[in-house]
Motif scaffolding. Structure first.
Motif, PDB file in Angstrom:
ATOM      1  N   TYR A 177       0.785  -1.158  -0.023  1.00  0.00           N
ATOM      2  CA  TYR A 177       0.051   0.003  -0.020  1.00  0.00           C
ATOM      3  C   TYR A 177       0.761   1.222   0.046  1.00  0.00           C
ATOM      4  N   GLN A 193       1.010   5.321   1.147  1.00  0.00           N
ATOM      5  CA  GLN A 193       0.136   6.313   1.749  1.00  0.00           C
ATOM      6  C   GLN A 193       1.028   7.678   1.403  1.00  0.00           C
ATOM      7  N   GLY A 219      -2.528  11.299   3.292  1.00  0.00           N
ATOM      8  CA  GLY A 219      -2.988  10.135   4.291  1.00  0.00           C
ATOM      9  C   GLY A 219      -3.658   9.090   3.895  1.00  0.00           C
ATOM     10  N   GLU A 220      -4.448   9.065   2.774  1.00  0.00           N
ATOM     11  CA  GLU A 220      -5.019   7.756   2.410  1.00  0.00           C
ATOM     12  C   GLU A 220      -4.361   6.712   1.845  1.00  0.00           C
ATOM     13  N   LEU A 221      -4.444   5.612   2.443  1.00  0.00           N
ATOM     14  CA  LEU A 221      -3.880   4.315   1.976  1.00  0.00           C
ATOM     15  C   LEU A 221      -4.341   3.782   0.580  1.00  0.00           C
ATOM     16  N   PHE A 259       3.513   0.625   2.651  1.00  0.00           N
ATOM     17  CA  PHE A 259       3.524  -0.121   3.647  1.00  0.00           C
ATOM     18  C   PHE A 259       3.501  -1.625   3.115  1.00  0.00           C
TER      19      PHE A 259
END
Lengths: 115, 114
Positions: free
Chosen positions: B37, B39, B43-45, B91
């Motif tokens: 993922y 980010q 802030g949005e994954l 991530f």
């Protein structure tokens, strides 16, 4: 189409107060997840809902945390008697089916600050 | 218990350089799934890729490529010819038979400088 939405985007509260965080999953998604992202702990799983099955609450850090999902759609995460260590970004995700093999789509999160 | 390790906490590169983000996954599950993922500062994954433990084929999507080696439980992510817009926290995450939640690594902050 619309993605996962969360409200409020920011919440500031005083220690000891209760807070409610809301999540609207993608329409038609049966699985819904709550995660918490904090500086000290990274991204942690909190709770998982799949259809009408009993939720998986194994990630909830204490009994002050609870969540419900009404009508298989909207979910509310409630934190009672908030503590400063609860300060974090709370992320909601949904997927089209339960299970780790389906990608989870995340909302923008709610930033919670406990003073 | 599952564990995802991203040893690189922060990487800084100059635009157009190639960069590889490392991820190691530990599990006792015979079937498991790995994800990456992104980010961004907003802030949005953002989901990038999913790979299951039976599929060790590398995957390429534009400037992105992923190398999964089951023998070393590594699932590395390479960005070719990096761009400033690639700056974000990345991530790696895993899921196994035992549950439905994702276990995330600590994330790697990538800074691409012009």
């Amino acid at each position: 189409g619309a993605g996962v939405s969360q409200s409020p985007s920011n919440k500031v509260t005083e220690k000891g107060k209760d807070v409610e965080l809301r999540c609207d999953p993608i329409s038609g998604h049966t699985a819904l997840y709550w995660y918490r992202q904090s500086l000290g702990q990274g991204l942690e799983f909190l709770i998982y809902f799949q259809g009408n099955s009993a939720p998986d609450k194994s990630g909830l850090p204490s009994d002050r945390f609870s969540a419900e999902r009404t009508g298989g759609s909207v979910s509310t995460l409630t934190i009672q008697r908030t503590q400063q260590e609860d300060s974090a970004v709370y992320l909601c995700a949904s997927s089209s089916a339960g299970g780790q093999y389906n990608e989870q789509f995340f909302g923008p999160g709610t930033r919670l600050t406990v003073l | 218990a599952q564990k995802v390790t991203q040893a690189q906490t922060e990487i800084s590169v100059v635009e157009k350089e190639d960069v590889t983000l490392d991820c190691v996954y530990e599990t006792r599950d015979t079937t498991y799934y790995l994800f990456w993922y992104k980010q961004p500062p907003s802030g949005e994954l953002v989901f990038l890729i999913r790979r299951n433990s039976f599929d060790e084929q590398n995957e390429i999507s534009g400037r992105y490529s992923w190398n999964f080696q089951k023998s070393t439980s590594s699932f590395n992510f390479t960005i070719t010819a990096s761009q400033v817009v690639d700056s974000a926290v990345y991530f790696c995450a895993g899921g196994g038979n035992a549950g439905n939640m994702l276990t995330f690594g600590g994330g790697t902050r990538l800074m691409v400088k012009p």
